[in-house]
Design a protein around this motif. Structure first.
Motif, PDB file in Angstrom:
ATOM      1  N   ASP A 284      51.298 -65.285  62.116  1.00 10.49           N
ATOM      2  CA  ASP A 284      50.528 -65.430  63.658  1.00 10.49           C
ATOM      3  C   ASP A 284      49.228 -65.435  62.923  1.00 10.49           C
ATOM      4  OD1 ASP A 284      52.621 -65.088  65.183  1.00 10.49           O
ATOM      5  OD2 ASP A 284      51.780 -62.986  65.268  1.00 10.49           O
ATOM      6  N   LYS A 285      49.195 -64.823  61.699  1.00 11.41           N
ATOM      7  CA  LYS A 285      47.444 -64.876  60.621  1.00 11.41           C
ATOM      8  C   LYS A 285      47.290 -66.332  60.515  1.00 11.41           C
ATOM      9  CE  LYS A 285      45.176 -62.692  57.054  1.00 11.41           C
ATOM     10  NZ  LYS A 285      44.922 -62.128  56.319  1.00 11.41           N
ATOM     11  N   ARG A 286      48.047 -67.516  59.905  1.00 12.75           N
ATOM     12  CA  ARG A 286      47.699 -68.775  59.253  1.00 12.75           C
ATOM     13  C   ARG A 286      47.731 -69.163  60.122  1.00 12.75           C
ATOM     14  NH1 ARG A 286      50.035 -70.695  54.963  1.00 12.75           N
ATOM     15  NH2 ARG A 286      47.886 -71.979  54.299  1.00 12.75           N
ATOM     16  N   ARG A 287      48.926 -69.241  62.021  1.00 14.35           N
ATOM     17  CA  ARG A 287      48.244 -69.886  63.229  1.00 14.35           C
ATOM     18  C   ARG A 287      46.939 -70.828  63.251  1.00 14.35           C
ATOM     19  NH1 ARG A 287      53.944 -67.502  66.247  1.00 14.35           N
ATOM     20  NH2 ARG A 287      54.937 -67.754  64.629  1.00 14.35           N
ATOM     21  N   PRO A 288      46.383 -70.139  63.568  1.00 14.02           N
ATOM     22  CA  PRO A 288      44.743 -70.857  63.872  1.00 14.02           C
ATOM     23  C   PRO A 288      44.081 -71.706  62.844  1.00 14.02           C
ATOM     24  CG  PRO A 288      45.006 -68.623  64.435  1.00 14.02           C
ATOM     25  CD  PRO A 288      45.812 -69.004  63.644  1.00 14.02           C
ATOM     26  N   ALA A 289      44.576 -71.556  62.144  1.00 14.28           N
ATOM     27  CA  ALA A 289      44.194 -72.700  60.620  1.00 14.28           C
ATOM     28  C   ALA A 289      45.014 -73.936  61.212  1.00 14.28           C
ATOM     29  CB  ALA A 289      43.880 -72.485  58.783  1.00 14.28           C
ATOM     30  N   TYR A 290      46.388 -73.898  61.202  1.00 12.16           N
ATOM     31  CA  TYR A 290      47.102 -74.999  61.387  1.00 12.16           C
ATOM     32  C   TYR A 290      46.990 -75.485  62.637  1.00 12.16           C
ATOM     33  CZ  TYR A 290      50.156 -74.208  57.725  1.00 12.16           C
ATOM     34  OH  TYR A 290      50.794 -74.004  55.721  1.00 12.16           O
ATOM     35  N   GLN A 291      46.571 -74.946  63.726  1.00  7.76           N
ATOM     36  CA  GLN A 291      46.159 -75.060  65.293  1.00  7.76           C
ATOM     37  C   GLN A 291      44.694 -76.209  65.315  1.00  7.76           C
ATOM     38  OE1 GLN A 291      46.004 -72.486  68.178  1.00  7.76           O
ATOM     39  NE2 GLN A 291      47.243 -74.041  70.245  1.00  7.76           N
ATOM     40  N   GLN A 292      43.944 -76.047  64.255  1.00  3.61           N
ATOM     41  CA  GLN A 292      42.096 -76.133  63.719  1.00  3.61           C
ATOM     42  C   GLN A 292      42.982 -77.972  63.586  1.00  3.61           C
ATOM     43  OE1 GLN A 292      39.679 -74.299  62.133  1.00  3.61           O
ATOM     44  NE2 GLN A 292      40.247 -72.509  62.734  1.00  3.61           N
ATOM     45  N   ALA A 293      43.388 -77.663  62.188  1.00  3.33           N
ATOM     46  CA  ALA A 293      44.363 -79.325  60.957  1.00  3.33           C
ATOM     47  C   ALA A 293      45.263 -80.408  62.137  1.00  3.33           C
ATOM     48  CB  ALA A 293      45.227 -78.700  59.973  1.00  3.33           C
ATOM     49  N   ILE A 294      46.422 -79.418  62.697  1.00  9.31           N
ATOM     50  CA  ILE A 294      47.314 -80.376  63.818  1.00  9.31           C
ATOM     51  C   ILE A 294      45.973 -81.178  64.967  1.00  9.31           C
ATOM     52  CG2 ILE A 294      48.781 -80.730  65.741  1.00  9.31           C
ATOM     53  CD1 ILE A 294      49.765 -80.160  63.566  1.00  9.31           C
ATOM     54  N   ALA A 295      44.690 -80.426  65.426  1.00  8.15           N
ATOM     55  CA  ALA A 295      43.704 -81.442  66.325  1.00  8.15           C
ATOM     56  C   ALA A 295      43.368 -82.291  65.632  1.00  8.15           C
ATOM     57  CB  ALA A 295      43.152 -80.472  67.082  1.00  8.15           C
ATOM     58  N   ARG A 296      42.826 -81.901  64.329  1.00  8.86           N
ATOM     59  CA  ARG A 296      41.912 -82.875  63.319  1.00  8.86           C
ATOM     60  C   ARG A 296      42.992 -84.094  63.303  1.00  8.86           C
ATOM     61  NH1 ARG A 296      40.547 -79.147  60.741  1.00  8.86           N
ATOM     62  NH2 ARG A 296      41.853 -79.609  59.073  1.00  8.86           N
ATOM     63  N   LEU A 297      43.971 -83.710  62.703  1.00  5.09           N
ATOM     64  CA  LEU A 297      44.173 -85.232  61.874  1.00  5.09           C
ATOM     65  C   LEU A 297      45.522 -85.910  62.602  1.00  5.09           C
ATOM     66  CD1 LEU A 297      44.643 -83.181  58.621  1.00  5.09           C
ATOM     67  CD2 LEU A 297      43.366 -85.050  58.842  1.00  5.09           C
ATOM     68  N   PRO A 298      45.178 -86.806  62.820  1.00  6.52           N
ATOM     69  CA  PRO A 298      46.434 -87.647  63.509  1.00  6.52           C
ATOM     70  C   PRO A 298      47.717 -87.860  63.232  1.00  6.52           C
ATOM     71  CG  PRO A 298      45.031 -89.196  63.868  1.00  6.52           C
ATOM     72  CD  PRO A 298      43.928 -87.918  63.067  1.00  6.52           C
ATOM     73  N   VAL A 299      48.759 -88.301  63.647  1.00  4.83           N
ATOM     74  CA  VAL A 299      50.180 -88.811  62.526  1.00  4.83           C
ATOM     75  C   VAL A 299      49.863 -90.132  61.904  1.00  4.83           C
ATOM     76  CG1 VAL A 299      52.141 -89.463  62.865  1.00  4.83           C
ATOM     77  CG2 VAL A 299      51.576 -87.780  64.147  1.00  4.83           C
ATOM     78  N   LYS A 300      49.364 -90.627  62.110  1.00  6.19           N
ATOM     79  CA  LYS A 300      48.934 -91.933  61.777  1.00  6.19           C
ATOM     80  C   LYS A 300      47.971 -91.391  60.538  1.00  6.19           C
ATOM     81  CE  LYS A 300      47.335 -96.893  61.829  1.00  6.19           C
ATOM     82  NZ  LYS A 300      46.628 -98.074  62.601  1.00  6.19           N
TER      83      LYS A 300
END
Length: 352
Positions: A284-300
Protein backbone atom coordinates in the motif's frame (compact mmCIF):
# COMPACT_ATOMS: atom_id res chain seq x y z
CA UNK A 1 0.88 -4.84 20.26
CA UNK A 2 2.41 -2.51 17.70
CA UNK A 3 4.02 0.66 19.05
CA UNK A 4 6.01 3.10 16.91
CA UNK A 5 9.46 4.15 18.06
CA UNK A 6 8.52 7.72 19.06
CA UNK A 7 5.75 6.40 21.34
CA UNK A 8 7.80 3.61 22.93
CA UNK A 9 9.04 5.51 26.03
CA UNK A 10 5.44 6.35 26.97
CA UNK A 11 4.35 2.74 26.44
CA UNK A 12 7.16 1.51 28.69
CA UNK A 13 6.60 4.04 31.48
CA UNK A 14 3.36 2.56 32.82
CA UNK A 15 4.03 -1.17 32.64
CA UNK A 16 7.07 -3.19 31.67
CA UNK A 17 6.17 -5.87 29.09
CA UNK A 18 7.92 -9.27 29.23
CA UNK A 19 8.81 -9.07 25.51
CA UNK A 20 9.78 -6.23 23.15
CA UNK A 21 10.59 -6.86 19.48
CA UNK A 22 12.48 -4.03 17.74
CA UNK A 23 12.64 -4.70 14.00
CA UNK A 24 13.89 -2.56 11.14
CA UNK A 25 16.94 -1.32 9.30
CA UNK A 26 17.08 2.39 10.18
CA UNK A 27 20.03 2.47 12.63
CA UNK A 28 19.31 5.63 14.66
CA UNK A 29 15.71 4.84 15.56
CA UNK A 30 16.56 1.16 16.08
CA UNK A 31 19.36 2.05 18.50
CA UNK A 32 17.22 4.53 20.41
CA UNK A 33 14.32 2.08 20.71
CA UNK A 34 16.63 -0.55 22.22
CA UNK A 35 18.12 2.10 24.55
CA UNK A 36 14.60 3.01 25.69
CA UNK A 37 13.91 -0.64 26.58
CA UNK A 38 17.15 -0.91 28.57
CA UNK A 39 16.43 2.34 30.42
CA UNK A 40 12.90 1.20 31.29
CA UNK A 41 14.25 -2.13 32.56
CA UNK A 42 16.69 -0.32 34.86
CA UNK A 43 13.93 1.97 36.15
CA UNK A 44 11.93 -1.14 37.07
CA UNK A 45 14.84 -2.60 39.00
CA UNK A 46 16.25 -4.95 36.34
CA UNK A 47 19.99 -4.43 36.52
CA UNK A 48 21.26 -7.74 35.16
CA UNK A 49 21.55 -8.08 31.39
CA UNK A 50 22.52 -11.09 29.27
CA UNK A 51 23.29 -10.67 25.57
CA UNK A 52 22.89 -13.48 23.04
CA UNK A 53 24.33 -12.82 19.58
CA UNK A 54 22.68 -15.00 16.95
CA UNK A 55 25.25 -16.05 14.37
CA UNK A 56 25.73 -19.06 12.09
CA UNK A 57 25.19 -22.33 13.99
CA UNK A 58 23.79 -20.49 17.02
CA UNK A 59 22.69 -22.95 19.71
CA UNK A 60 19.08 -22.00 20.39
CA UNK A 61 19.14 -23.98 23.61
CA UNK A 62 21.06 -21.03 25.08
CA UNK A 63 17.87 -18.97 25.06
CA UNK A 64 16.04 -21.59 27.07
CA UNK A 65 18.97 -21.93 29.48
CA UNK A 66 19.24 -18.16 29.92
CA UNK A 67 15.55 -17.87 30.70
CA UNK A 68 15.67 -20.77 33.18
CA UNK A 69 18.84 -19.75 35.04
CA UNK A 70 18.26 -17.81 38.24
CA UNK A 71 19.98 -14.50 38.87
CA UNK A 72 22.17 -14.24 41.96
CA UNK A 73 21.30 -10.60 42.53
CA UNK A 74 17.74 -10.03 41.27
CA UNK A 75 14.49 -11.83 40.57
CA UNK A 76 14.42 -10.71 36.90
CA UNK A 77 16.92 -10.02 34.15
CA UNK A 78 16.95 -8.53 30.68
CA UNK A 79 17.79 -11.01 27.92
CA UNK A 80 18.87 -9.36 24.68
CA UNK A 81 18.57 -11.60 21.63
CA UNK A 82 20.45 -9.84 18.83
CA UNK A 83 19.43 -11.35 15.52
CA UNK A 84 20.52 -8.68 13.06
CA UNK A 85 19.59 -9.94 9.59
CA UNK A 86 20.13 -13.62 10.39
CA UNK A 87 17.35 -15.96 9.37
CA UNK A 88 15.63 -17.67 12.28
CA UNK A 89 15.17 -20.94 10.48
CA UNK A 90 12.89 -23.65 11.81
CA UNK A 91 14.95 -24.16 14.97
CA UNK A 92 14.94 -20.47 15.88
CA UNK A 93 11.23 -20.06 15.17
CA UNK A 94 10.49 -23.08 17.33
CA UNK A 95 12.69 -21.80 20.17
CA UNK A 96 10.99 -18.39 20.24
CA UNK A 97 7.51 -19.92 20.17
CA UNK A 98 8.45 -22.27 23.01
CA UNK A 99 9.88 -19.35 24.99
CA UNK A 100 6.60 -17.43 24.67
CA UNK A 101 4.59 -20.48 25.76
CA UNK A 102 6.80 -21.24 28.77
CA UNK A 103 5.01 -20.41 32.06
CA UNK A 104 8.10 -18.53 33.28
CA UNK A 105 8.33 -16.27 30.22
CA UNK A 106 7.01 -13.34 32.25
CA UNK A 107 9.68 -13.74 34.92
CA UNK A 108 12.32 -12.05 32.73
CA UNK A 109 12.29 -9.43 29.99
CA UNK A 110 13.22 -10.40 26.43
CA UNK A 111 14.43 -7.79 23.94
CA UNK A 112 14.54 -9.17 20.39
CA UNK A 113 16.63 -6.91 18.14
CA UNK A 114 16.43 -7.73 14.44
CA UNK A 115 16.25 -6.47 10.87
CA UNK A 116 13.11 -5.79 8.88
CA UNK A 117 10.10 -8.06 9.43
CA UNK A 118 7.84 -8.50 6.41
CA UNK A 119 4.09 -9.16 6.57
CA UNK A 120 4.56 -12.90 6.09
CA UNK A 121 6.91 -13.10 9.09
CA UNK A 122 4.48 -11.09 11.19
CA UNK A 123 1.89 -13.81 10.62
CA UNK A 124 4.23 -16.60 11.76
CA UNK A 125 3.50 -18.60 14.90
CA UNK A 126 6.62 -17.43 16.75
CA UNK A 127 5.91 -13.75 16.12
CA UNK A 128 2.25 -13.98 17.09
CA UNK A 129 3.16 -15.82 20.29
CA UNK A 130 5.69 -13.15 21.33
CA UNK A 131 3.48 -10.27 20.19
CA UNK A 132 0.69 -11.42 22.53
CA UNK A 133 3.08 -11.02 25.46
CA UNK A 134 4.48 -7.61 24.71
CA UNK A 135 5.31 -4.88 22.19
CA UNK A 136 6.35 -4.85 18.56
CA UNK A 137 8.33 -1.77 17.48
CA UNK A 138 8.68 -1.52 13.68
CA UNK A 139 11.45 0.89 12.68
CA UNK A 140 10.93 2.55 9.30
CA UNK A 141 13.16 5.00 7.44
CA UNK A 142 11.73 8.52 7.49
CA UNK A 143 10.08 9.26 4.15
CA UNK A 144 11.73 12.06 2.19
CA UNK A 145 8.46 14.05 2.24
CA UNK A 146 8.47 14.00 6.07
CA UNK A 147 12.19 14.31 6.66
CA UNK A 148 12.22 18.11 7.03
CA UNK A 149 9.46 18.03 9.66
CA UNK A 150 11.19 15.14 11.47
CA UNK A 151 14.46 17.07 11.64
CA UNK A 152 12.73 20.24 12.80
CA UNK A 153 11.17 18.32 15.70
CA UNK A 154 14.45 16.52 16.36
CA UNK A 155 16.30 19.83 16.72
CA UNK A 156 14.14 20.71 19.71
CA UNK A 157 15.85 17.87 21.63
CA UNK A 158 19.05 19.89 21.49
CA UNK A 159 17.36 23.19 22.35
CA UNK A 160 17.58 24.45 18.79
CA UNK A 161 14.93 26.17 16.69
CA UNK A 162 15.28 24.92 13.13
CA UNK A 163 13.13 26.61 10.51
CA UNK A 164 11.55 24.37 7.89
CA UNK A 165 13.78 25.55 5.01
CA UNK A 166 16.88 24.81 7.09
CA UNK A 167 15.46 21.42 8.09
CA UNK A 168 14.79 20.54 4.46
CA UNK A 169 18.31 21.56 3.45
CA UNK A 170 19.75 19.44 6.25
CA UNK A 171 17.55 16.57 5.07
CA UNK A 172 18.80 16.99 1.52
CA UNK A 173 22.43 16.87 2.63
CA UNK A 174 21.94 13.85 4.86
CA UNK A 175 19.23 12.04 2.90
CA UNK A 176 18.67 8.51 4.17
CA UNK A 177 21.23 8.91 6.95
CA UNK A 178 19.52 9.93 10.18
CA UNK A 179 22.64 9.21 12.21
CA UNK A 180 24.56 11.80 10.21
CA UNK A 181 21.70 14.30 10.51
CA UNK A 182 21.51 13.81 14.28
CA UNK A 183 25.29 14.26 14.59
CA UNK A 184 25.05 17.53 12.66
CA UNK A 185 22.36 18.76 15.03
CA UNK A 186 24.53 17.86 18.00
CA UNK A 187 27.47 19.76 16.49
CA UNK A 188 25.27 22.80 15.89
CA UNK A 189 24.10 22.67 19.51
CA UNK A 190 27.73 22.91 20.64
CA UNK A 191 28.52 25.82 18.32
CA UNK A 192 25.58 28.13 19.00
CA UNK A 193 23.90 29.39 22.20
CA UNK A 194 20.96 27.36 23.57
CA UNK A 195 17.65 28.25 21.95
CA UNK A 196 19.31 29.61 18.80
CA UNK A 197 17.31 29.90 15.63
CA UNK A 198 18.98 28.01 12.78
CA UNK A 199 18.35 29.05 9.18
CA UNK A 200 19.50 27.72 5.80
CA UNK A 201 22.69 29.86 5.90
CA UNK A 202 24.06 28.05 8.95
CA UNK A 203 23.16 24.68 7.43
CA UNK A 204 24.65 25.54 4.04
CA UNK A 205 27.88 26.79 5.53
CA UNK A 206 28.51 24.28 8.27
CA UNK A 207 26.97 20.92 7.42
CA UNK A 208 28.91 18.32 5.48
CA UNK A 209 27.17 16.52 2.64
CA UNK A 210 26.54 13.14 4.29
CA UNK A 211 23.84 11.85 1.97
CA UNK A 212 23.65 8.08 1.69
CA UNK A 213 22.14 6.90 -1.56
CA UNK A 214 21.02 3.54 -2.85
CA UNK A 215 19.25 2.27 -5.95
CA UNK A 216 15.96 1.92 -4.09
CA UNK A 217 15.80 5.63 -3.21
CA UNK A 218 16.59 6.31 -6.88
CA UNK A 219 13.70 4.10 -8.01
CA UNK A 220 11.31 5.86 -5.62
CA UNK A 221 12.40 9.30 -6.85
CA UNK A 222 11.85 8.25 -10.47
CA UNK A 223 8.40 6.81 -9.77
CA UNK A 224 7.33 9.96 -7.93
CA UNK A 225 8.54 12.21 -10.74
CA UNK A 226 11.18 13.92 -8.58
CA UNK A 227 13.57 14.84 -11.37
CA UNK A 228 16.07 16.98 -9.45
CA UNK A 229 16.27 14.39 -6.69
CA UNK A 230 16.75 11.57 -9.19
CA UNK A 231 19.57 13.53 -10.81
CA UNK A 232 21.21 14.17 -7.44
CA UNK A 233 20.97 10.49 -6.47
CA UNK A 234 22.51 9.35 -9.77
CA UNK A 235 25.49 11.66 -9.20
CA UNK A 236 25.73 10.41 -5.61
CA UNK A 237 25.72 6.76 -6.66
CA UNK A 238 28.40 7.48 -9.25
CA UNK A 239 30.53 9.26 -6.66
CA UNK A 240 30.15 6.42 -4.17
CA UNK A 241 31.47 3.91 -6.71
CA UNK A 242 28.25 1.95 -7.24
CA UNK A 243 28.55 -0.27 -10.31
CA UNK A 244 26.38 0.76 -13.32
CA UNK A 245 24.77 -2.73 -13.71
CA UNK A 246 23.21 -2.39 -10.24
CA UNK A 247 21.65 0.97 -11.11
CA UNK A 248 20.47 -0.32 -14.47
CA UNK A 249 18.91 -3.38 -12.79
CA UNK A 250 16.87 -1.18 -10.43
CA UNK A 251 15.58 1.10 -13.21
CA UNK A 252 14.82 -1.77 -15.58
CA UNK A 253 12.89 -3.60 -12.87
CA UNK A 254 10.64 -0.55 -12.42
CA UNK A 255 10.10 -0.28 -16.19
CA UNK A 256 8.94 -3.90 -16.35
CA UNK A 257 6.70 -3.44 -13.32
CA UNK A 258 5.07 -0.38 -14.88
CA UNK A 259 4.49 -2.24 -18.16
CA UNK A 260 2.93 -5.12 -16.26
CA UNK A 261 0.63 -2.72 -14.39
CA UNK A 262 -0.45 -1.17 -17.70
CA UNK A 263 -1.21 -4.65 -19.08
CA UNK A 264 -3.43 -5.55 -16.11
CA UNK A 265 -5.24 -2.22 -16.32
CA UNK A 266 -5.87 -2.69 -20.05
CA UNK A 267 -7.49 -6.02 -19.21
CA UNK A 268 -10.03 -4.16 -17.11
CA UNK A 269 -8.53 -4.95 -13.69
CA UNK A 270 -8.50 -2.41 -10.89
CA UNK A 271 -5.25 -0.69 -9.94
CA UNK A 272 -5.33 -2.40 -6.55
CA UNK A 273 -5.68 -5.83 -8.16
CA UNK A 274 -2.90 -5.01 -10.63
CA UNK A 275 -0.58 -4.13 -7.74
CA UNK A 276 -1.38 -7.36 -5.93
CA UNK A 277 -0.65 -9.34 -9.12
CA UNK A 278 2.98 -8.19 -9.22
CA UNK A 279 5.75 -10.48 -8.02
CA UNK A 280 6.40 -9.41 -5.32
CA UNK A 281 3.15 -7.56 -4.69
CA UNK A 282 3.29 -3.77 -4.42
CA UNK A 283 2.42 -2.81 -0.85
CA UNK A 284 0.00 0.00 0.00
CA UNK A 285 2.74 2.47 0.92
CA UNK A 286 4.30 2.40 -2.56
CA UNK A 287 1.12 2.30 -4.63
CA UNK A 288 0.67 6.10 -4.93
CA UNK A 289 4.14 6.39 -6.50
CA UNK A 290 3.31 3.73 -9.09
CA UNK A 291 -0.03 5.39 -9.77
CA UNK A 292 1.75 8.69 -10.48
CA UNK A 293 4.19 6.96 -12.84
CA UNK A 294 1.41 5.10 -14.69
CA UNK A 295 -0.42 8.38 -15.31
CA UNK A 296 2.77 10.05 -16.50
CA UNK A 297 4.26 7.32 -18.70
CA UNK A 298 2.21 5.71 -21.48
CA UNK A 299 2.96 2.18 -22.68
CA UNK A 300 4.70 3.35 -25.87
CA UNK A 301 7.10 5.49 -23.84
CA UNK A 302 7.87 2.66 -21.45
CA UNK A 303 8.63 0.28 -24.33
CA UNK A 304 11.08 2.81 -25.77
CA UNK A 305 12.76 3.18 -22.40
CA UNK A 306 13.02 -0.59 -22.05
CA UNK A 307 14.64 -0.82 -25.49
CA UNK A 308 17.04 1.93 -24.48
CA UNK A 309 17.89 0.09 -21.25
CA UNK A 310 18.76 -2.98 -23.36
CA UNK A 311 21.20 -0.86 -25.40
CA UNK A 312 22.55 0.51 -22.16
CA UNK A 313 23.08 -3.02 -20.89
CA UNK A 314 25.25 -3.69 -23.95
CA UNK A 315 27.14 -0.46 -23.28
CA UNK A 316 27.82 -1.49 -19.67
CA UNK A 317 29.23 -4.77 -21.02
CA UNK A 318 31.38 -2.90 -23.52
CA UNK A 319 29.41 -3.90 -26.61
CA UNK A 320 27.81 -0.53 -27.47
CA UNK A 321 29.12 3.02 -27.70
CA UNK A 322 27.17 4.73 -24.91
CA UNK A 323 28.69 6.57 -21.91
CA UNK A 324 27.13 4.45 -19.11
CA UNK A 325 26.67 7.04 -16.34
CA UNK A 326 25.44 9.79 -18.65
CA UNK A 327 22.99 7.36 -20.21
CA UNK A 328 21.85 6.13 -16.79
CA UNK A 329 21.28 9.76 -15.80
CA UNK A 330 19.14 10.31 -18.91
CA UNK A 331 17.21 7.08 -18.34
CA UNK A 332 16.42 8.07 -14.74
CA UNK A 333 15.40 11.60 -15.73
CA UNK A 334 13.09 10.36 -18.45
CA UNK A 335 11.52 7.80 -16.14
CA UNK A 336 10.94 10.66 -13.69
CA UNK A 337 9.14 12.61 -16.41
CA UNK A 338 11.98 14.76 -17.71
CA UNK A 339 13.44 15.08 -21.19
CA UNK A 340 16.71 13.28 -20.65
CA UNK A 341 16.65 11.09 -23.74
CA UNK A 342 16.93 13.43 -26.69
CA UNK A 343 17.99 10.63 -28.97
CA UNK A 344 16.60 7.55 -27.31
CA UNK A 345 17.40 4.88 -29.84
CA UNK A 346 19.55 6.65 -32.41
CA UNK A 347 22.87 5.15 -33.32
CA UNK A 348 24.65 8.40 -32.49
CA UNK A 349 23.54 8.89 -28.90
CA UNK A 350 24.32 12.21 -27.29
CA UNK A 351 23.42 12.74 -23.64
CA UNK A 352 20.94 15.56 -23.29
Amino acid sequence: MKVFADKLPDALSSKLPPVVIVAGEEPLQHMEACDAVRAAAREHGIDEREILHVEANFAWGRLRESAASLSLFASRKLIELRLGNHNLGQEGAKALKEYAETPGARDNMLLVSMGKLDFRQQKSAWFQALDKLGLFVPVWPVDISRLGFWLRDRAARYNLSLDLDAARLLGERTEGNLLAADQELQKLALLVPPGSHIGPTQIGGGVEDSARYDVFTLADACLKGERSRASRIIHGLHGEGVEPPIVLWALTRELRTLLSLHQHLEQGQSFEHACKAQKPAIFDKRRPAYQQAIARLPVKRLHKLLLFSQRLDLAVKGSAALPPWEALHDLALTLAGGRGLLAELSSSYRPG
